[in-house]
Write an enzyme that holds these catalytic residues in place. Sequence first.
Site, PDB file in Angstrom:
ATOM      1  N   GLU A  36      26.050 -16.764  28.727  1.00 52.52           N
ATOM      2  CA  GLU A  36      25.845 -16.548  30.152  1.00 52.52           C
ATOM      3  C   GLU A  36      25.239 -15.145  30.283  1.00 52.52           C
ATOM      4  O   GLU A  36      25.821 -14.178  29.768  1.00 52.52           O
ATOM      5  CB  GLU A  36      27.186 -16.616  30.889  1.00 52.52           C
ATOM      6  CG  GLU A  36      26.990 -16.488  32.381  1.00 52.52           C
ATOM      7  CD  GLU A  36      28.289 -16.447  33.176  1.00 52.52           C
ATOM      8  OE1 GLU A  36      29.376 -16.652  32.588  1.00 52.52           O
ATOM      9  OE2 GLU A  36      28.191 -16.209  34.387  1.00 52.52           O
ATOM     10  N   ARG A 261      38.098 -17.821  18.540  1.00 49.14           N
ATOM     11  CA  ARG A 261      37.163 -16.722  18.755  1.00 49.14           C
ATOM     12  C   ARG A 261      37.496 -15.540  17.841  1.00 49.14           C
ATOM     13  O   ARG A 261      38.608 -15.415  17.353  1.00 49.14           O
ATOM     14  CB  ARG A 261      37.124 -16.307  20.219  1.00 49.14           C
ATOM     15  CG  ARG A 261      38.436 -15.844  20.814  1.00 49.14           C
ATOM     16  CD  ARG A 261      38.240 -15.257  22.216  1.00 49.14           C
ATOM     17  NE  ARG A 261      37.446 -16.100  23.099  1.00 49.14           N
ATOM     18  CZ  ARG A 261      36.442 -15.636  23.864  1.00 49.14           C
ATOM     19  NH1 ARG A 261      36.118 -14.369  23.854  1.00 49.14           N
ATOM     20  NH2 ARG A 261      35.787 -16.437  24.652  1.00 49.14           N
ATOM     21  N   LYS A 271      33.004  -9.238  28.304  1.00 48.42           N
ATOM     22  CA  LYS A 271      31.826  -8.622  28.924  1.00 48.42           C
ATOM     23  C   LYS A 271      32.206  -7.910  30.220  1.00 48.42           C
ATOM     24  O   LYS A 271      31.672  -6.860  30.541  1.00 48.42           O
ATOM     25  CB  LYS A 271      30.764  -9.687  29.220  1.00 48.42           C
ATOM     26  CG  LYS A 271      29.922 -10.026  28.005  1.00 48.42           C
ATOM     27  CD  LYS A 271      28.854 -11.040  28.338  1.00 48.42           C
ATOM     28  CE  LYS A 271      29.423 -12.438  28.347  1.00 48.42           C
ATOM     29  NZ  LYS A 271      28.420 -13.493  28.454  1.00 48.42           N
TER      30      LYS A 271
END
Length: 559
Positions: A36, A261, A271
């Site tokens: 994204e 992850r 982020k």
Amino acid sequence: MKDIQQDSVNFIQKIIDEDNSSGKWGNRVHTRFPPEPNGYLHIGHAKSICLNFGLADKNNGKCNLRFDDTNPVKEEEEYVNSIIEDVKWLGFDWEDRLFYASDYFDQMYAQAVTLIERGNAYVCNLSGDDIRTSRGTLKEPGTESPFRERSPEENLNLFSRMKNGEFANGEKVLRAKIDMAHPNLNMRDPVIYRILHASHHRSGDKWCIYPMYDWAHGLEDSFEKITHSICTLEFEDHRPLYDWYLDQLNVYHPQQIEFARLNLNFTIMSKRKLKKLVDENHVDGWDDPRMPTISGLRRRGYTPESIRNFSENVGITKRESIIDVIRLENALRDDLNKRAPRVMVVLDPLKVVITNYPEGESELLEAINNPEDSDAGKRDVPFSRELFIEQSDFMEDPPRKFFRLGPGREVRLRYAYFITCNEVIRNENGKVVELHCTYDPKTKGGSAPDGRKVKGTIQWVSSHHAVDAIVRLYDRLFLSENPDEKDDYIQNLNPESCKILTKSKCEPSLKTPKKLTYQFERNGYFVLDEKDSSDGNLVFNRAVSLRDSWAKFIKQGGK
Ligand code: ATP
Ligand code: MG
């Protein structure tokens, strides 16, 4: 340890092998990396990039780069450009397959219309809050929306009016009609489209309804004929919805596969949180060399190879774990040890006068560029009467195990001579500002014909020939191993994460650096900061020290 890693690397590869033998995808492997564009990529993304592009490479397949740009409020062109640069820099190639979710908005809309026509979606007037509270809990079923039984005709009409901008933000949503008592909360009539009167960085003002992630993502995978849709574990609970949408629509249906992850200690990786560090000027931009972003790591001196090796090495698992950041640093050390030319730089200089060396004269001494690389050759380094050595290589009153210079002591100057310290010169405050030494001309090259030994070897730079540089020594950005654990990670920032040395002296070969990364002998690996350096103004960043100094620190109970 090695075996466990080998096994875990293979868990997705095993699925691919099984698929290939059953002919599930006709031997095709087609993955994608779907960021994204709401921030710069970080080391966690690097792992996902290496995994997706790596599996495609290994299996003779393809990997797409796809921007999941479905939220116009948080997304920007700057982020798109940085992501493109970072994936390329890591060494991967999407060929002509660069896609944007926003390019599929028409197709996604058409699929939503199909879902409505089939009676599987409805327009709901409940507010966001009401939708949340009526969803129920893990123990309690949800309650059905009073708008759930609208006819397909009415829904189609309302949905097209949503699209035409007739309603305000939040006034209506399109929801899937699944099951308000479903044990998986994601299946309790999730929202498919929301109204958002916002300009999109690519589609401009064309749309005022935007698709939700779960709806958009599966369709994007389906449109692109992805085979293995690899994502992180938090999407495991979303897989039933991913499958439901594609099954209801009866379209091409990729397999979603989840892996754990990457988490690193001493590092934050969201982020959103990294953006706060940038916005509040705690760091010098997204590419600050202390940031765990790919652009920060690049500026810090990380190589694509070291990041790819690290990703491969930590493996792929289904289990959450925290990887020690030392493994990332070691991957860089391993890589640079093989390829970084060695040079002599004095970070914090102390002047040395060789009193028995003739004034005004100099000579060239031979130095080895890289003992790990026989092709790297040799270079000449000038030696003269006035030199610089490291302040820390001299002690007036040295402890027993200090093998460097002190009054009356002899050391070896790397690639040069043995010198003995005879006199210590101080300024008016008593600070040592200069050493007077003598050299033994018979020890040229660093050994004495009489067989006498010295215990210390130190680097030096001829003062007349020296090139000035600013050197930045970086340390961990956070003090605690798990800065994310604390609510206010800003409070956990390491106030000493950057030390700037403005008087460093480099050997003259660095005047026009031929490479970006060097080993400054005994001080670590350093990279030329291309952003802050200019002609005649060198700025180097320390990528890593030669050995890990934190391991010892933590062992001693430091935190
Ligand atoms: P963040 O929470 O840090 O903003 P994200 O998951 O929201 O990350 P996306 O841009 O949606 O960021 O991620 C793109 C891809 O990278 C996704 O497939 C995601 O699963 C993967 N990814 C993100 N963070 C990690 C991580 N720490 N380890 C491995 N893969 C990751
Ligand atoms: Mg995300």
